[in-house]
Design an enzyme around this catalytic site. Sequence first.
Site, short mmCIF file in Angstrom:
data_model
loop_
_atom_site.label_atom_id
_atom_site.label_comp_id
_atom_site.label_asym_id
_atom_site.label_seq_id
_atom_site.Cartn_x
_atom_site.Cartn_y
_atom_site.Cartn_z
N THR A 94 0.82 -1.21 0.00
CA THR A 94 0.00 0.00 0.00
C THR A 94 0.86 1.27 0.00
O THR A 94 2.01 1.25 0.46
CB THR A 94 -0.90 0.00 1.26
OG1 THR A 94 -1.45 1.28 1.46
CG2 THR A 94 -0.11 -0.35 2.52
N ASP A 95 0.28 2.37 -0.47
CA ASP A 95 0.99 3.65 -0.41
C ASP A 95 1.07 4.18 1.03
O ASP A 95 1.83 5.10 1.31
CB ASP A 95 0.31 4.69 -1.32
CG ASP A 95 -1.13 5.03 -0.95
OD1 ASP A 95 -1.68 4.37 -0.04
OD2 ASP A 95 -1.69 5.95 -1.56
N GLU A 96 0.29 3.57 1.95
CA GLU A 96 0.27 4.09 3.32
C GLU A 96 1.60 3.91 4.04
O GLU A 96 1.85 4.55 5.05
CB GLU A 96 -0.88 3.44 4.11
CG GLU A 96 -2.21 3.68 3.41
CD GLU A 96 -3.46 3.35 4.23
OE1 GLU A 96 -3.38 3.37 5.46
OE2 GLU A 96 -4.50 3.10 3.60
N LYS A 148 2.40 -3.28 7.30
CA LYS A 148 2.66 -3.45 5.86
C LYS A 148 4.10 -3.01 5.53
O LYS A 148 4.78 -3.66 4.75
CB LYS A 148 1.65 -2.65 5.02
CG LYS A 148 0.23 -3.17 5.05
CD LYS A 148 0.06 -4.56 4.46
CE LYS A 148 0.24 -4.63 2.96
NZ LYS A 148 -0.08 -5.98 2.42
N TYR A 166 -1.66 -0.60 11.04
CA TYR A 166 -1.82 -1.24 9.72
C TYR A 166 -0.64 -0.90 8.83
O TYR A 166 0.03 -1.79 8.30
CB TYR A 166 -3.14 -0.80 9.06
CG TYR A 166 -3.19 -1.10 7.57
CD1 TYR A 166 -3.18 -2.41 7.11
CD2 TYR A 166 -3.22 -0.06 6.63
CE1 TYR A 166 -3.20 -2.69 5.74
CE2 TYR A 166 -3.24 -0.34 5.26
CZ TYR A 166 -3.23 -1.65 4.82
OH TYR A 166 -3.25 -1.93 3.47
P1 NAD Z 1 -9.49 -7.47 2.31
O1 NAD Z 1 -9.48 -7.20 3.78
O2 NAD Z 1 -10.71 -7.20 1.51
O3 NAD Z 1 -9.10 -9.01 2.06
C1 NAD Z 1 -8.06 -9.65 2.74
C2 NAD Z 1 -8.20 -11.15 2.50
O4 NAD Z 1 -7.13 -11.80 3.18
C3 NAD Z 1 -9.51 -11.75 3.02
O5 NAD Z 1 -10.06 -12.62 2.07
C4 NAD Z 1 -9.07 -12.50 4.27
O6 NAD Z 1 -9.90 -13.62 4.56
C5 NAD Z 1 -7.65 -12.91 3.91
N1 NAD Z 1 -6.80 -13.13 5.08
C6 NAD Z 1 -6.63 -12.28 6.15
N2 NAD Z 1 -5.82 -12.83 7.05
C7 NAD Z 1 -5.45 -14.05 6.55
C8 NAD Z 1 -4.64 -15.10 7.04
N3 NAD Z 1 -4.04 -15.02 8.24
N4 NAD Z 1 -4.45 -16.19 6.28
C9 NAD Z 1 -5.08 -16.31 5.07
N5 NAD Z 1 -5.90 -15.36 4.58
C10 NAD Z 1 -6.09 -14.24 5.32
O7 NAD Z 1 -8.24 -6.67 1.75
P2 NAD Z 1 -8.04 -5.92 0.34
O8 NAD Z 1 -8.56 -4.56 0.45
O9 NAD Z 1 -8.50 -6.80 -0.75
O10 NAD Z 1 -6.45 -5.83 0.31
C11 NAD Z 1 -5.66 -6.89 -0.23
C12 NAD Z 1 -4.20 -6.50 -0.14
O11 NAD Z 1 -3.97 -5.30 -0.87
C13 NAD Z 1 -3.72 -6.24 1.29
O12 NAD Z 1 -2.42 -6.77 1.41
C14 NAD Z 1 -3.70 -4.72 1.39
O13 NAD Z 1 -2.73 -4.29 2.31
C15 NAD Z 1 -3.35 -4.33 -0.04
N6 NAD Z 1 -3.85 -3.01 -0.47
C16 NAD Z 1 -5.17 -2.67 -0.28
C17 NAD Z 1 -5.63 -1.44 -0.73
C18 NAD Z 1 -7.08 -1.04 -0.60
O14 NAD Z 1 -7.43 0.11 -0.88
N7 NAD Z 1 -7.97 -1.93 -0.20
C19 NAD Z 1 -4.74 -0.54 -1.36
C20 NAD Z 1 -3.40 -0.92 -1.53
C21 NAD Z 1 -2.97 -2.17 -1.08
P1 TYD Z 2 -10.66 4.02 4.50
O1 TYD Z 2 -11.63 3.61 3.45
O2 TYD Z 2 -10.72 3.38 5.85
O3 TYD Z 2 -9.21 3.85 3.85
P2 TYD Z 2 -7.75 4.34 4.43
O4 TYD Z 2 -7.89 4.76 5.83
O5 TYD Z 2 -6.95 3.10 4.28
O6 TYD Z 2 -7.32 5.45 3.51
O7 TYD Z 2 -10.81 5.58 4.71
C1 TYD Z 2 -10.66 6.49 3.65
C2 TYD Z 2 -10.75 7.89 4.22
O8 TYD Z 2 -12.07 8.11 4.74
C3 TYD Z 2 -9.81 8.11 5.39
O9 TYD Z 2 -9.30 9.45 5.34
C4 TYD Z 2 -10.69 7.94 6.62
C5 TYD Z 2 -12.05 8.44 6.14
N1 TYD Z 2 -13.22 7.76 6.76
C6 TYD Z 2 -14.24 8.53 7.33
O10 TYD Z 2 -14.19 9.78 7.34
N2 TYD Z 2 -15.30 7.87 7.89
C7 TYD Z 2 -15.40 6.51 7.91
O11 TYD Z 2 -16.39 5.96 8.47
C8 TYD Z 2 -14.35 5.73 7.31
C9 TYD Z 2 -14.40 4.24 7.30
C10 TYD Z 2 -13.28 6.41 6.73
#
Ligand code: NAD
Ligand code: TYD
Length: 350
Positions: free
Chosen positions: A131-133, A160, A156
């Site tokens: 992630t970019d975070e 990561k 988180y």
């Molecule tokens: P998500 O929470 O929707 O899905 C995570 C999946 O991992 C789930 O299916 C869960 O059951 C599985 N999982 C969790 N713990 C596990 C374990 N111990 N063993 C096996 N499986 C396990 O997450 P997402 O949003 O799809 O993100 C996927 C990846 O991409 C993550 O690594 C996240 O850090 C990265 N990412 C997410 C975003 C975003 O905006 N969602 C952006 C950049 C990177």
């Molecule tokens: P989120 O979807 O949790 O992603 P991330 O924190 O990983 O960027 O949140 C996106 C933005 O929205 C973040 O600045 C937090 C804000 N946010 C709210 O204001 N209210 C909410 O209920 C949630 C879940 C997020």
Amino acid sequence: MKKILVTGGAGFIGSHVIRLFVNRYPDYQIYNLDKLTYAGNLENLRDVDQKPNYHFIKGDIIDGDFIIGLFKKEQFDGVIHLAAESHVDRSIANPMEFIMANIVGTVNLLNAAKHIWKGHFEGKLFYHVSTDEVYGSLGDTGFFYEDTPYDPHSPYSASKASSDHLVRAYHDTYGLPMIISNCSNNYGPNQFPEKLIPLFINNIRHDKPLPVYGKGENVRDWLYVEDHAAAIDLIFHKGLVGETFNIGGHNEWKNIDLIKLLCRVMDEKLGRTKGKSEKLITYVTDRAGHDLRYAIDSSKLQKQLGWEPSLQFEEGIEKTVDWYLKNQAWLDNVTSGNYQKYYEEMYLNR
Ligand code: NAD
Ligand code: TYD
């Protein structure tokens, strides 16, 4: 490369990656390893789960013995590692779960890959999805580049960042072939409704308050999930081993502006009076350690591999809203039971 392990394939991004690979590469055998936490949902894969090149394995990446046994048995050629705990608010409430899944889980996979591939790294790849975070928080200007120093602030992002460092350490120390990509905020179908966009779509649908953290001035850079999956496909096949790629849409939105856009789209789609959904906006206590702004520079990926996002944001948001409105049963299913309890605890005191 024929046998690929995708971890976390039942989650949001993982399910889109699995769908893309299963459909696009019928010669590959795609193994989806997922623990099925609250965020993992096999419903997300109903359209591909009968295909002969798709296999599901229920398992936990925290269990090192299980992971090494699985690698010995299946002899994977490549790994695309997405499994993680992924929600910042949950990491603030329970950091240890993030340390275990995101750090220990990643090391278990790295150890297994190193052990099984030892002496024949040629043609193998450990692709780590991050992630970019990890880069921390920007002020009003500037971008995250691939060489921006890591500066995570939430449990988180710290977990990561730690997993990214470990993936690089296994490359530098043991020669493990790896690639890392760091992507900005994703949105689209199948995202668990604890993240901003699906949570607010669901709340608007039920006329529930929209909890905006702080003043709503934080900025995120949004990318449609299928564009992320397409970037992963491209990097997995064409990226240089040992490299890092930033993925982002050059699509920055202040939270409050995005929320107002979402309210407008929802009013239209639900046939509500203009301005009705905006009345649900409720400002609540800010998230602890809330990063102000994320913005990705993805020019390396564009220049080296020719990747570009395919959708304009307004178009992507409309597509996303349509999907959630058409799939209300999916939303109702994942928001019942345990999740409901979590949601109540999370927002009761805000
Ligand atoms: P998500 O929470 O929707 O899905 C995570 C999946 O991992 C789930 O299916 C869960 O059951 C599985 N999982 C969790 N713990 C596990 C374990 N111990 N063993 C096996 N499986 C396990 O997450 P997402 O949003 O799809 O993100 C996927 C990846 O991409 C993550 O690594 C996240 O850090 C990265 N990412 C997410 C975003 C975003 O905006 N969602 C952006 C950049 C990177
Ligand atoms: P989120 O979807 O949790 O992603 P991330 O924190 O990983 O960027 O949140 C996106 C933005 O929205 C973040 O600045 C937090 C804000 N946010 C709210 O204001 N209210 C909410 O209920 C949630 C879940 C997020």
